[in-house]
Design an enzyme around this catalytic site. Structure first.
Site, PDB file in Angstrom:
ATOM      1  N   ASN A   1       0.841  -1.204   0.000  1.00 49.49           N
ATOM      2  CA  ASN A   1       0.000   0.000   0.000  1.00 49.49           C
ATOM      3  C   ASN A   1       0.873   1.250   0.000  1.00 49.49           C
ATOM      4  OD1 ASN A   1       0.615  -0.766   2.702  1.00 49.49           O
ATOM      5  ND2 ASN A   1      -1.058   0.459   3.516  1.00 49.49           N
TER       6      ASN A   1
ATOM      7  N   GLU B   1       0.443   5.308   0.530  1.00 52.99           N
ATOM      8  CA  GLU B   1      -0.473   6.365   0.979  1.00 52.99           C
ATOM      9  C   GLU B   1       0.006   7.742   0.520  1.00 52.99           C
ATOM     10  OE1 GLU B   1      -0.987   5.751   5.206  1.00 52.99           O
ATOM     11  OE2 GLU B   1      -2.128   3.894   4.856  1.00 52.99           O
TER      12      GLU B   1
ATOM     13  N   CYS C   1      -4.346   0.815  -2.228  1.00 50.68           N
ATOM     14  CA  CYS C   1      -4.150  -0.444  -1.502  1.00 50.68           C
ATOM     15  C   CYS C   1      -3.136  -1.331  -2.223  1.00 50.68           C
ATOM     16  CB  CYS C   1      -5.454  -1.222  -1.419  1.00 50.68           C
ATOM     17  SG  CYS C   1      -6.765  -0.425  -0.498  1.00 50.68           S
TER      18      CYS C   1
ATOM     19  N   GLU D   1      -3.289  -4.471  -2.952  1.00 48.65           N
ATOM     20  CA  GLU D   1      -3.853  -5.377  -3.961  1.00 48.65           C
ATOM     21  C   GLU D   1      -3.959  -4.689  -5.316  1.00 48.65           C
ATOM     22  OE1 GLU D   1      -4.959  -4.688  -0.972  1.00 48.65           O
ATOM     23  OE2 GLU D   1      -6.182  -6.272  -0.096  1.00 48.65           O
TER      24      GLU D   1
ATOM     25  N   CYS E   1     -10.653  -4.611   0.772  1.00 50.53           N
ATOM     26  CA  CYS E   1     -11.724  -3.618   0.726  1.00 50.53           C
ATOM     27  C   CYS E   1     -12.571  -3.802  -0.537  1.00 50.53           C
ATOM     28  CB  CYS E   1     -11.146  -2.205   0.783  1.00 50.53           C
ATOM     29  SG  CYS E   1     -10.502  -1.612  -0.790  1.00 50.53           S
TER      30      CYS E   1
ATOM     31  N   CYS F   1     -10.911  -2.964  -3.947  1.00 50.95           N
ATOM     32  CA  CYS F   1      -9.952  -3.986  -4.391  1.00 50.95           C
ATOM     33  C   CYS F   1     -10.679  -5.223  -4.891  1.00 50.95           C
ATOM     34  CB  CYS F   1      -8.988  -4.350  -3.268  1.00 50.95           C
ATOM     35  SG  CYS F   1      -7.763  -3.056  -2.981  1.00 50.95           S
TER      36      CYS F   1
HETATM   37  N1  THU Z   1      -5.265  -1.347   2.659  1.00 49.81           N
HETATM   38  C1  THU Z   1      -4.730  -2.219   1.742  1.00 49.81           C
HETATM   39  O1  THU Z   1      -3.646  -1.990   1.208  1.00 49.81           O
HETATM   40  N2  THU Z   1      -5.426  -3.331   1.451  1.00 49.81           N
HETATM   41  C2  THU Z   1      -6.600  -3.677   2.037  1.00 49.81           C
HETATM   42  O2  THU Z   1      -7.144  -4.736   1.703  1.00 49.81           O
HETATM   43  C3  THU Z   1      -7.231  -2.814   3.001  1.00 49.81           C
HETATM   44  C4  THU Z   1      -6.529  -1.549   3.312  1.00 49.81           C
HETATM   45  C5  THU Z   1      -4.493  -0.151   2.994  1.00 49.81           C
HETATM   46  C6  THU Z   1      -5.103   1.148   2.598  1.00 49.81           C
HETATM   47  C7  THU Z   1      -4.465   2.082   3.602  1.00 49.81           C
HETATM   48  O3  THU Z   1      -3.179   2.455   3.129  1.00 49.81           O
HETATM   49  C8  THU Z   1      -4.276   1.231   4.837  1.00 49.81           C
HETATM   50  O4  THU Z   1      -4.334  -0.106   4.390  1.00 49.81           O
HETATM   51  C9  THU Z   1      -5.343   1.482   5.899  1.00 49.81           C
HETATM   52  O5  THU Z   1      -6.597   1.363   5.388  1.00 49.81           O
END
Ligand code: THU
Length: 158
Positions: free
Chosen positions: A61, A63, A72, A74, A111, A114
């Site tokens: 991930n 940000e 994310c 995925e 999520c 994704c």
């Molecule tokens: N996140 C992912 O990378 N994958 C997921 O399946 C759920 C959430 C990340 C997004 C964000 O950077 C952090 O996790 C918190 O939500």
């Protein structure tokens, strides 16, 4: 008329019980997780995929201070595959994570956005994607197809 939808999945007490090819994929996801850029959520996620030619591709991930601009793990890895290995089907996708956002005994679950991207990847390649989710308590869930994670998902009709 009443209809039912169910699906089967595997639950393993520890991902180290998985077949060696899957363990390698999990290891690579943990490795990729180290490159997560998650200063805001402090929740690091790693994702790895095994392609049909057995190559492994990874992501994490990423940000941004403008929160919705982040992505994310995925989607980072699946879009990377689409951009760089468009002819390769995704055989297995593995997801791991680390952080207090989700208690370690709780299921780590991709999520909705994704799942949507995972579903379209599966539909485009016309082949199921196995999904391995490793919880922070090391339990592993194996789901046989993305359709089980997003039944009745929106689809462009591939
Ligand atoms: N996140 C992912 O990378 N994958 C997921 O399946 C759920 C959430 C990340 C997004 C964000 O950077 C952090 O996790 C918190 O939500």
């Amino acid at each position: 008329m009443k209809q039912e939808h169910s699906f089967s999945y595997e639950l393993h007490e520890n991902w180290k019980e998985l077949p060696v090819q899957d363990q390698i994929l999990v290891d690579r996801a943990f490795e990729a997780m180290q490159a997560a850029y998650a200063p805001y959520s402090k929740f690091k996620v790693g994702a790895s995929v095994r392609l049909d030619n057995d190559a492994i591709v990874t992501g994490s991930n990423q940000e941004n201070s403008a929160y919705p601009s982040g992505l994310c793990a995925e989607r980072v890895v699946l879009f990377h595959v689409g951009a760089n290995y468009p002819k390769q089907a995704v055989q297995t996708l593995c997801i791991v994570a680390e952080g207090d956002l989700i208690p370690s005994e709780k299921l780590l679950s991709p999520c909705g956005a994704c799942r949507q991207v995972m579903l379209e990847t599966e539909n485009r390649q016309n082949n199921k994607i196995r999904v391995i989710i490793v919880n922070q308590d090391n339990r592993a869930l194996i789901i046989n197809s993305v359709i089980d994670l997003l039944p009745f998902g929106f689809s462009a009709g591939y």
